[in-house]
Write an enzyme that holds these catalytic residues in place. Structure first.
Site, PDB file in Angstrom:
ATOM      1  CE1 TYR A   1      -3.512   2.918   0.719  1.00  0.00           C
ATOM      2  CE2 TYR A   1      -1.974   3.383   2.451  1.00  0.00           C
ATOM      3  CZ  TYR A   1      -2.895   3.721   1.694  1.00  0.00           C
ATOM      4  OH  TYR A   1      -3.562   4.840   1.531  1.00  0.00           O
TER       5      TYR A   1
ATOM      6  CG  HIS B   1      -4.187  14.224  -1.072  1.00  0.00           C
ATOM      7  ND1 HIS B   1      -4.346  13.685  -2.439  1.00  0.00           N
ATOM      8  CD2 HIS B   1      -4.407  13.276  -0.385  1.00  0.00           C
ATOM      9  CE1 HIS B   1      -4.862  12.381  -2.350  1.00  0.00           C
ATOM     10  NE2 HIS B   1      -4.861  12.020  -0.886  1.00  0.00           N
TER      11      HIS B   1
ATOM     12  CG  ASN C   1      -0.764   8.759   5.778  1.00  0.00           C
ATOM     13  OD1 ASN C   1      -0.646   7.651   5.531  1.00  0.00           O
ATOM     14  ND2 ASN C   1      -1.903   9.467   5.938  1.00  0.00           N
TER      15      ASN C   1
ATOM     16  CE1 TYR D   1     -18.770  30.542  46.587  1.00  0.00           C
ATOM     17  CE2 TYR D   1     -19.443  29.474  44.765  1.00  0.00           C
ATOM     18  CZ  TYR D   1     -19.405  29.656  46.132  1.00  0.00           C
ATOM     19  OH  TYR D   1     -20.180  28.883  47.032  1.00  0.00           O
TER      20      TYR D   1
ATOM     21  NE  ARG E   1     -14.758  32.612  49.464  1.00  0.00           N
ATOM     22  CZ  ARG E   1     -16.082  31.801  49.649  1.00  0.00           C
ATOM     23  NH1 ARG E   1     -16.166  30.722  50.300  1.00  0.00           N
ATOM     24  NH2 ARG E   1     -17.088  32.630  49.144  1.00  0.00           N
TER      25      ARG E   1
ATOM     26  CG  PHE F   1      -3.190   7.632   9.522  1.00  0.00           C
ATOM     27  CD1 PHE F   1      -4.720   7.791   9.902  1.00  0.00           C
ATOM     28  CD2 PHE F   1      -2.833   6.538   8.917  1.00  0.00           C
ATOM     29  CE1 PHE F   1      -5.334   6.884   9.668  1.00  0.00           C
ATOM     30  CE2 PHE F   1      -3.652   5.725   8.469  1.00  0.00           C
ATOM     31  CZ  PHE F   1      -5.136   5.864   8.723  1.00  0.00           C
TER      32      PHE F   1
ATOM     33  CD  GLU G   1      -8.961   7.887   3.890  1.00  0.00           C
ATOM     34  OE1 GLU G   1      -9.460   9.144   4.183  1.00  0.00           O
ATOM     35  OE2 GLU G   1      -8.271   7.502   3.389  1.00  0.00           O
TER      36      GLU G   1
END
Length: 497
Positions: free
Chosen positions: A52, A82, A194, A277, A280, A326, A411
């Site tokens: 792959y 990409h 990746n 608060y 404090r 990844f 994915e």
């Protein structure tokens, strides 16, 4: 010189590279692992093995086999296709850190790329060639594909980069810096993109700046305490010893150190029995925020020294394994957690601002105005703080609980970690402005109380703001002052304690 090996990079070293421009080199002991992994990739190719990302398509196209004559084209096509990020470019520190973190991950020796590619990443960092990387478009799984592709474009002489303050085509920027573009070999395009380096780089910057702001907040809160004649007793050690969170104890100690020698602090019963608060409970709230920061630091320290690409190359066992390192889930959770914590730092600060300006809650002039009624003083600064705090509540909605499938459902679960990191940075920017407003208001209140009564350490904080923001003797616009002090909170390393 910082030597990277993929295993030992620290946040302190990162700060030296980012802010002191310290040079970077690959550690000598890392080179053998890099070469061994590359040799395995080349051997698999020669043997005709189907692996792959080396001789297959990507994502849903992983079942498509690519012939050896096209494996180089495969890597270049991957980067080009990409690189479709959108939005404003990442800041220079984030871009520099992406270069450093990607080089460090590749130097770990499990990515199967050539030494020349790692060296070019480092050369771009050392020579100040900063790829123009759009900040939006990553799902935070399969790596930060879109942002890292824009980084990779410059390495092959495409895309755009900033060099010496000017924006150039990638090839021109490389040439001006005396560098040469690289031709990608098998696996190298995928190894570049990746990974989690966009969200990790954003996360590291958010952590560094968030830690600085949280530390500063203790001092600013101390100045507010004095200006409101706060009660000292809740900060004394015995209360915190019986609820032994270390961070809570540390904040209480710092508050006591800041106000030591004050002529304005009171004891229980002198002026009032209890404070609100937001005064404090400063140790409990600021301490819990420090706990979150420690958690985030731990996760980032692991991630910046991790192999996060796919597949991973294991020369010692002659294996190439497709896994899921990844996936950005650890960072997505950490960034959401950080955003929530910094939101709360601003939240409690805004409540202290309200106590400083509201005449129903103190004995100071209304809205800290020198001429109340005729003038509004610092009234609207609290409005601004409230607006920013409200915006942070929207931004703090966790990104990590969302997932949209991609790549034809191959994915099918993603982290949205890059979004979480960007939101944390936006929250941080808002929070700095809120703390800047508190600092300005606390100094104005101290002027009415008598700055000579301040403790020595809070007097330093008062003097610091007064050198940059004048006492408001009459109404004026405070936008510039708020931005100026927010910038100080971002960059100042003044050791007030």
């Amino acid at each position: 010189m910082i030597h990277i090996d993929g295993n030992s990079l620290t946040l302190c070293e990162i700060e030296r590279v980012l802010y002191d421009k310290e040079q970077v080199a690959v550690a000598e002991e890392a080179i053998k692992g890099i070469l061994d992994a590359r040799s395995l990739v080349e051997r698999k190719l020669k043997e005709g093995k189907i692996v792959y990302g080396i001789n297959t398509g990507f994502g849903k196209l992983s079942e498509t086999t690519i012939s050896n004559e096209h494996v180089r084209d495969l890597q270049v096509n991957l980067i080009r296709s990409h690189a479709c990020g959108v939005g404003e470019p990442f800041s220079e520190p984030i871009t520099r850190l992406m270069l450093l973190l990607r080089a460090n991950a590749l130097a770990k020796g499990y990515s199967g790329i050539r030494m020349e590619l790692i060296q070019l990443l480092i050369d771009c960092l050392n020579h100040g060639v900063h790829p123009v990387i759009p900040s939006k478009g990553s799902l935070g799984a399969s790596g930060d594909l879109a942002p890292l592709s824009h980084l990779a474009l410059v390495l092959i002489g495409e895309g755009e980069a900033i060099y010496q303050g000017r924006r150039y085509p990638g090839m021109v920027a490389l040439q001006k810096a005396g560098l040469k573009a690289i031709e990608l070999e098998a696996k190298e395009g995928l190894a570049l993109i990746n990974g989690t380096q966009a969200m990790a780089a954003s996360g590291v910057i958010a952590y560094i700046e968030g830690k600085r702001l949280a530390d500063f907040a203790d001092g600013i809160a101390s100045l507010t305490l004095e200006s409101l004649r706060g009660v000292l007793d809740p900060f004394l050690p015995m209360t915190h010893e019986v609820r032994p969170f270390k961070e809570q104890q540390d904040v209480a100690k710092r508050i006591c150190a800041y106000v030591d020698g004050s002529g304005l602090m009171t004891r229980q019963g002198e002026v009032r029995i209890q404070d609100a608060y937001s005064l404090r409970c400063i140790p409990q709230v600021h301490g819990a925020i420090q706990q979150v920061l420690s958690y985030v630091e731990d996760k980032l320290t692991i991630e910046i020294n991790a192999a996060t690409d796919n597949p991973l190359i294991f020369p010692e066992t002659d294996q190439v394994i497709s896994g899921g390192n990844f996936h950005g889930q650890p960072l997505a959770f950490a960034m959401d957690f950080l955003g929530i914590a910094i939101s709360e730092l601003a939240n409690i600060s805004e409540r202290r601002i309200e106590r400083l300006v509201n005449p129903q809650l103190n004995d100071l002039p209304p809205f800290l105005s020198a001429n109340p009624g005729l003038e509004s003083g610092l009234m609207i600064t609290q409005y601004v703080a409230a607006s920013l705090v409200s915006e942070n509540k929207v931004l703090a909605h966790p990104s990590s609980v969302d997932s949209i499938p991609s790549s034809a459902n191959q994915e099918d679960h993603v982290s949205m970690g890059a979004t979480a990191a960007r939101h944390a940075l936006s929250i941080l920017e808002n929070a700095r402005k809120v703390l800047a407003i508190e600092w300005i208001c606390a100094a104005q209140a101290a002027d009415f109380r008598g700055m000579e009564k301040l403790a020595p350490k809070t007097r330093k904080l008062y003097d610091y703001v007064r050198k940059r923001v004048a006492y408001a003797a009459s109404d004026r616009s405070f936008s510039f002052d708020i931005d100026k002090m927010a910038n100080e909170l971002k960059h100042c390393r003044e050791p007030f304690l």
